[in-house]
Write a protein that holds these residues in place. Structure first.
Motif, mmCIF file in Angstrom:
data_model
loop_
_atom_site.group_PDB
_atom_site.id
_atom_site.type_symbol
_atom_site.label_atom_id
_atom_site.label_comp_id
_atom_site.label_asym_id
_atom_site.label_seq_id
_atom_site.Cartn_x
_atom_site.Cartn_y
_atom_site.Cartn_z
ATOM 1 N N ALA A 36 1.350 -1.001 0.195
ATOM 2 C CA ALA A 36 0.197 0.012 -0.032
ATOM 3 C C ALA A 36 0.658 0.893 0.156
ATOM 4 O O ALA A 36 1.941 1.730 0.632
ATOM 5 N N HIS A 37 0.496 2.146 -0.554
ATOM 6 C CA HIS A 37 1.513 4.017 -0.267
ATOM 7 C C HIS A 37 -0.155 4.622 0.285
ATOM 8 O O HIS A 37 -1.153 5.184 -0.012
ATOM 9 N N VAL A 38 0.918 4.999 1.341
ATOM 10 C CA VAL A 38 0.438 5.772 2.311
ATOM 11 C C VAL A 38 1.448 7.608 2.705
ATOM 12 O O VAL A 38 2.338 6.747 3.167
ATOM 13 N N ALA A 39 1.157 8.369 2.542
ATOM 14 C CA ALA A 39 1.359 10.029 3.068
ATOM 15 C C ALA A 39 3.270 9.300 1.925
ATOM 16 O O ALA A 39 3.553 10.243 2.862
ATOM 17 N N GLY A 40 3.411 9.287 1.001
ATOM 18 C CA GLY A 40 4.043 8.662 0.593
ATOM 19 C C GLY A 40 5.469 8.040 0.764
ATOM 20 O O GLY A 40 6.659 8.006 0.431
ATOM 21 N N ALA A 41 5.186 6.763 1.613
ATOM 22 C CA ALA A 41 5.630 5.886 2.107
ATOM 23 C C ALA A 41 5.243 4.353 1.664
ATOM 24 O O ALA A 41 3.273 4.722 0.987
ATOM 25 N N ARG A 42 6.096 3.722 1.417
ATOM 26 C CA ARG A 42 5.470 2.778 0.571
ATOM 27 C C ARG A 42 4.974 1.809 2.227
ATOM 28 O O ARG A 42 6.181 1.323 2.880
ATOM 29 N N ILE A 43 3.645 1.060 2.102
ATOM 30 C CA ILE A 43 3.840 0.082 3.317
ATOM 31 C C ILE A 43 3.726 -1.464 2.673
ATOM 32 O O ILE A 43 2.606 -1.965 1.949
ATOM 33 N N ALA A 93 10.730 5.623 -2.285
ATOM 34 C CA ALA A 93 10.568 6.055 -1.012
ATOM 35 C C ALA A 93 10.048 5.208 0.180
ATOM 36 O O ALA A 93 10.910 3.977 -0.324
ATOM 37 N N PRO A 94 10.386 5.758 1.360
ATOM 38 C CA PRO A 94 10.915 4.900 2.808
ATOM 39 C C PRO A 94 9.987 3.544 2.299
ATOM 40 O O PRO A 94 8.696 3.927 2.466
ATOM 41 N N VAL A 95 10.293 2.819 3.235
ATOM 42 C CA VAL A 95 9.560 1.331 2.917
ATOM 43 C C VAL A 95 9.302 0.665 4.600
ATOM 44 O O VAL A 95 10.418 1.150 5.605
ATOM 45 N N PHE A 96 7.955 0.638 5.206
ATOM 46 C CA PHE A 96 7.661 0.051 6.068
ATOM 47 C C PHE A 96 7.524 -1.508 6.077
ATOM 48 O O PHE A 96 6.565 -1.665 5.097
ATOM 49 N N LEU A 97 7.865 -2.125 5.817
ATOM 50 C CA LEU A 97 8.125 -3.667 6.028
ATOM 51 C C LEU A 97 7.332 -4.620 7.439
ATOM 52 O O LEU A 97 8.871 -4.302 8.440
ATOM 53 N N MET A 98 6.262 -4.833 7.472
ATOM 54 C CA MET A 98 5.312 -5.177 8.797
ATOM 55 C C MET A 98 6.006 -7.472 8.573
ATOM 56 O O MET A 98 5.433 -7.396 7.742
#
Length: 270
Positions: free
Chosen positions: A113-120, A152-157
């Motif tokens: 997903a993409h939120v506020a310029g970040a990739r989740i 883009a910065p990635v938040f990897l869960m």
């Protein structure tokens, strides 16, 4: 950009199935939701790294949805070992862009997903009926393709930590397959990757695969320090800390703890 990292709510519509879980775990989750909504600057997204439910029943997820409903921002969840894929997909499939059930293997709940310029990006390390976690080749191939490009910065869960915690009890139930290749993929990514995990029930930060990694704590039950590898960490009553990631416009970021006081277990009605 602000991203909140929570984990391990263990919400149950009936008596908890997991022995250490507080009987009032749903109320503890409500406290966290109220705290998020009371902030003068609310996060752009809330990321929950697994074990949102304690038993994984349809009733559990119905309650989870009601508890999280006041959150006005996108909420992204990945499964933990106490979650169940089918009911979780049914509960959150309208909010989280999970891959279709026939994608990859076993209908895993991975997504981008993409939120506020970040990739989740969310990965599914659930092994039904087991405490430890696994990432299979199909998911890792999918992740490698996604992380090969982009700045883009990635938040990897990911629920199960792939990195050592310093305690043998925790490490035995962490990610048991796929960790080496996951580290290689993360390290090769051209964009900064922040790995967010759960499972351990003690909040901490570390460095892994050349970047930032963290474990979210749990408002359902918490462990004390576990630096003695021979002993299981003790259960403790302590405030709950969740993490707020602040991505600045110049590309730098900071991670701030947000502490929420929880009532003592000793104060619960018998």
């Amino acid at each position: 950009m602000l991203i909140a990292h929570l984990s391990d709510l263990h919400i149950s519509a009936g008596p908890p199935e997991t022995a250490p879980v507080r009987r009032d775990a749903p109320d503890m989750a409500r406290l966290i939701v109220a705290d998020l909504m009371a902030l003068p600057q609310r996060p752009d997204a809330v990321l929950i790294t697994g074990d949102v439910a304690d038993g994984g029943s349809v009733a559990d997820y119905d309650l989870v949805r009601r508890i999280l409903a006041p959150l006005s921002m996108p909420v992204m969840v990945v499964p933990g070992n106490h979650d169940r894929r089918g009911p979780m997909r049914e509960a959150f499939g309208g909010m989280v862009p999970y891959a279709s059930p026939d994608a990859l293997s076993a209908g895993t709940l991975h997504f981008e997903a993409h939120v506020a310029g970040a990739r989740i990006i969310g990965l599914d390390s659930l092994v039904p009926g087991r405490v430890e976690g696994v990432l299979d080749t199909a998911q890792l191939d999918w992740l490698e393709h996604r992380l090969a490009t982009g700045t883009a910065p990635v938040f990897l869960m990911l629920h199960h930590p792939p990195f050592p915690t310093g305690n043998a009890h925790w490490d035995a139930s962490a990610l048991q397959k796929g960790r080496e290749r996951l580290g290689q993929i993360v390290q090769a990514c051209p964009a900064p990757v922040r790995l967010l995990c759960g499972h351990v029930h003690q909040a901490f930060h570390t460095q892994w695969a050349g970047g930032y990694a963290a474990v979210g704590g749990s408002p359902a039950f918490q462990y004390g320090f576990g630096f003695d590898e021979r002993a299981e960490p003790p259960l403790i009553d302590a405030p709950y800390a969740w993490w707020m990631h602040h991505q600045r416009t110049n590309g730098s970021f900071a991670v701030h703890p947000r502490v929420v006081t929880l009532p003592s277990r000793d104060d619960l009605p018998r």
